[in-house]
Design an enzyme around this catalytic site. Sequence first.
Site, PDB file in Angstrom:
ATOM      1  N   LYS A 186      -2.947  64.116 -98.795  1.00 46.74           N
ATOM      2  CA  LYS A 186      -1.847  64.879 -98.232  1.00 46.74           C
ATOM      3  C   LYS A 186      -0.691  63.950 -97.875  1.00 46.74           C
ATOM      4  O   LYS A 186      -0.912  62.786 -97.517  1.00 46.74           O
ATOM      5  CB  LYS A 186      -2.293  65.587 -96.938  1.00 46.74           C
ATOM      6  CG  LYS A 186      -3.295  66.705 -97.093  1.00 46.74           C
ATOM      7  CD  LYS A 186      -3.646  67.265 -95.725  1.00 46.74           C
ATOM      8  CE  LYS A 186      -4.687  68.366 -95.809  1.00 46.74           C
ATOM      9  NZ  LYS A 186      -4.150  69.603 -96.419  1.00 46.74           N
ATOM     10  N   ARG A 234     -13.293  75.337 -99.125  1.00 47.49           N
ATOM     11  CA  ARG A 234     -14.078  76.312 -99.881  1.00 47.49           C
ATOM     12  C   ARG A 234     -15.340  75.682-100.465  1.00 47.49           C
ATOM     13  O   ARG A 234     -16.324  76.378-100.719  1.00 47.49           O
ATOM     14  CB  ARG A 234     -13.217  76.943-100.971  1.00 47.49           C
ATOM     15  CG  ARG A 234     -12.755  75.987-102.054  1.00 47.49           C
ATOM     16  CD  ARG A 234     -11.569  76.511-102.830  1.00 47.49           C
ATOM     17  NE  ARG A 234     -10.358  76.495-102.040  1.00 47.49           N
ATOM     18  CZ  ARG A 234      -9.169  76.920-102.489  1.00 47.49           C
ATOM     19  NH1 ARG A 234      -9.047  77.370-103.727  1.00 47.49           N
ATOM     20  NH2 ARG A 234      -8.101  76.878-101.718  1.00 47.49           N
TER      21      ARG A 234
END
Length: 459
Positions: free
Chosen positions: A239, A313
């Site tokens: 990120k 996820r």
Amino acid sequence: MTHPSLPTGFTSDTTGARPLHVLDTAAFAAWRETQPEAVRAWLDNQQFTAAAGSAVLLPGTDGIAGAVLGVGDRADAYAYAHAPFALPAGSRWQLAGGLDADALANLHLGWGLGSYRFARYRTPTRAPAQLAAAPAQEVCDLIAASLRVRDWVNTPTEDMGPQQLEDAARALADAHGGALEVIAGDELLEQNFPTIHAVGRASHRAPRLIVLRWGKADAPHLALVGKGVCFDTGGLDLKPADGMRNMKKDMGGAAHALALAGLVMAQQLPVRLTLVVPAVENAVGPDAFRPGEVITTRKGLSVEIDNTDAEGRLILCDALTYACEQKPATIIDFATLTGAARIALGPDLPALFSNDDTLAQQWLAAGDRTRDPVWRMPLWRPYLRYLHSGIADLANAGSRMAGSVTAALYLERFVDPGLPWAHLDVYAWNDGERPGRPAGGEALALRSAWAMLKARYGG
């Protein structure tokens, strides 16, 4: 029934408590006419109308004679939440005039939420005003659960890693007679939790699966699952700095699931509870999982890693598979899963996905009743094409289109067909200061989740 220990912002001592008038604009006009001329002049000179979110002190011969709290929607706990810091620090107040039971509960709840400041690392600059009242047990439990979420999310990762999430779950289990099981480190591979291990293996702190069980064996079986990414660097798909700054909050789903489990146990909801929290740190290191790898999940589906920053996820898919193996009647997961949900709905409105219309409508209705809303989003299955992989059963990410929908569709692949399931994509954060909502961690749709479960299970 009340707690032996009152929440912050409440006192059992009425000594010196001043009257607090809680009024909306409609009621204020009639109340004003009952006041002495000097008080009416005081209010008029300040142009006070009891508008929502307002407060005014009333003059007396010895200083402050009382106060008026202006509120809007009496069914919204946050309508009252400005009071603790709008009134003088440490001052003591007693409700003047009656409120119906629902409004009184909302006043107490809002006062408790509004009294919060995160105090682990510094002493708050001022104390909240005190309300001389004893909230009902359920209100106290709701306050405690909401503030647990805030505290857990606000705590930096060094003090809130996988081990500390385990400690929090253990404390809840011990407090309520639950049983805790933890599978950690390489044991995750031995017991077939490959995606949880893959995401967490690069950290110096071992990944783990935390399972809490509580309740009677013959009760309806409820499974709660929470995403526990204690810090998310993005992995090798790193990120940028501004995207990583607040990633201590990426365990917000776990915080919500843990707090809701605490409510279920404290309020003795007649269910058999299984809480499942995969807890990891998505770190960068020599053993970090890589883009392009293929991982065979607990369910047996192979997943190509399109992006290591779509890690939530991945840990949830093994956790959901495990939760389904326990044969629950309902399964609910909470996750700070996608920025796409925030772009679509903003920070205050969690995105609800469900394969069951009844479950979804129950939560939507509870959100309306409690003013703790959710917004249903579609499981638009044609968008599964965005999770196509050329070498595996599916990819963990792909197109930037419909990001929250494709994330939910990914999770749905790991839920047994026909099992009522709801997935909440929640922000768990306040970006700025608002009355009752200090900047930082926030419980969103926790109160409506509790109200929904009470309605669903007859609590």
